[in-house]
Design a protein around this motif. Structure first.
Motif, PDB file in Angstrom:
ATOM      1  N   GLU A  48      36.498  54.637 -16.865  1.00 11.89           N
ATOM      2  CA  GLU A  48      36.728  53.188 -16.847  1.00 11.89           C
ATOM      3  C   GLU A  48      36.289  52.524 -18.141  1.00 11.89           C
ATOM      4  O   GLU A  48      36.829  51.497 -18.535  1.00 11.89           O
ATOM      5  N   HIS A  49      35.340  53.126 -18.853  1.00 10.99           N
ATOM      6  CA  HIS A  49      34.913  52.572 -20.143  1.00 10.99           C
ATOM      7  C   HIS A  49      36.028  52.671 -21.178  1.00 10.99           C
ATOM      8  O   HIS A  49      36.123  51.827 -22.065  1.00 10.99           O
ATOM      9  N   LEU A  50      36.839  53.714 -21.058  1.00  9.53           N
ATOM     10  CA  LEU A  50      37.972  53.846 -21.985  1.00  9.53           C
ATOM     11  C   LEU A  50      38.984  52.729 -21.740  1.00  9.53           C
ATOM     12  O   LEU A  50      39.577  52.206 -22.675  1.00  9.53           O
ATOM     13  N   LEU A  51      39.161  52.362 -20.483  1.00 11.27           N
ATOM     14  CA  LEU A  51      40.108  51.296 -20.145  1.00 11.27           C
ATOM     15  C   LEU A  51      39.647  49.946 -20.688  1.00 11.27           C
ATOM     16  O   LEU A  51      40.457  49.095 -21.023  1.00 11.27           O
ATOM     17  N   GLN A  52      38.336  49.773 -20.765  1.00  9.61           N
ATOM     18  CA  GLN A  52      37.759  48.493 -21.165  1.00  9.61           C
ATOM     19  C   GLN A  52      37.392  48.441 -22.648  1.00  9.61           C
ATOM     20  O   GLN A  52      36.966  47.403 -23.144  1.00  9.61           O
ATOM     21  N   ASP A  53      37.559  49.530 -23.340  1.00  6.06           N
ATOM     22  CA  ASP A  53      37.165  49.611 -24.746  1.00  6.06           C
ATOM     23  C   ASP A  53      38.230  48.976 -25.646  1.00  6.06           C
ATOM     24  O   ASP A  53      39.427  49.168 -25.423  1.00  6.06           O
ATOM     25  N   ALA A  84      39.976  47.784  -9.843  1.00  3.90           N
ATOM     26  CA  ALA A  84      39.067  46.698  -9.445  1.00  3.90           C
ATOM     27  C   ALA A  84      38.025  46.409 -10.524  1.00  3.90           C
ATOM     28  O   ALA A  84      37.692  45.258 -10.788  1.00  3.90           O
ATOM     29  N   ILE A  85      37.545  47.451 -11.160  1.00  2.00           N
ATOM     30  CA  ILE A  85      36.502  47.297 -12.187  1.00  2.00           C
ATOM     31  C   ILE A  85      37.085  46.799 -13.504  1.00  2.00           C
ATOM     32  O   ILE A  85      36.504  45.950 -14.172  1.00  2.00           O
ATOM     33  N   SER A  86      38.230  47.320 -13.874  1.00  6.86           N
ATOM     34  CA  SER A  86      38.756  47.118 -15.223  1.00  6.86           C
ATOM     35  C   SER A  86      39.810  46.031 -15.361  1.00  6.86           C
ATOM     36  O   SER A  86      40.099  45.596 -16.466  1.00  6.86           O
ATOM     37  N   ARG A  87      40.394  45.597 -14.285  1.00  2.00           N
ATOM     38  CA  ARG A  87      41.538  44.686 -14.374  1.00  2.00           C
ATOM     39  C   ARG A  87      41.244  43.401 -15.141  1.00  2.00           C
ATOM     40  O   ARG A  87      42.094  42.880 -15.843  1.00  2.00           O
ATOM     41  N   ASN A  88      40.032  42.874 -15.020  1.00  2.00           N
ATOM     42  CA  ASN A  88      39.704  41.604 -15.667  1.00  2.00           C
ATOM     43  C   ASN A  88      39.185  41.754 -17.093  1.00  2.00           C
ATOM     44  O   ASN A  88      38.888  40.763 -17.744  1.00  2.00           O
TER      45      ASN A  88
END
Length: 103
Positions: A48-53, A84-88
């Protein structure tokens, strides 16, 4: 080139300039080598960190763009599991666009 970076694709994806190299690798590698890179990304302890990076999200977008078949489905499932974690996150909005998640 694959062996040279193997084991480091996750780290390279999170860096400003080397993320472009990983994107290029995904574009030019054959299916087998591309799959190895994508599996390495998927096995990151905190995917999920890759999605938010700010840089790695572009690598994930490229992985979606260049993956196919079962590998693409696996990538989509993994991304969806972190929705749910990364969408925003401002950096992951494009990843969740219907065009990229469908193929």
């Amino acid at each position: 080139m694959l062996l040279q970076f193997e084991g480091n694709y996750v780290h390279l994806s999170r860096q400003k300039f080397s993320s472009h190299v990983v994107e290029k690798c995904l574009a030019v590698f054959n299916y087998e080598n591309r799959a190895r890179v994508i599996h390495e990304l998927l096995s990151a302890p905190h995917f999920e960190h890759l999605l938010q990076d700010p840089h790695a999200n572009y690598v994930v977008q490229s992985a979606l763009r260049y993956s196919e078949g079962h590998l693409h489905n696996l990538l989509v499932e993994t991304i969806e599991s972190h929705k749910a974690i990364s969408r925003n996150s401002p950096y992951s909005k494009k990843i969740f666009s219907p065009n990229l998640l469908r193929k």
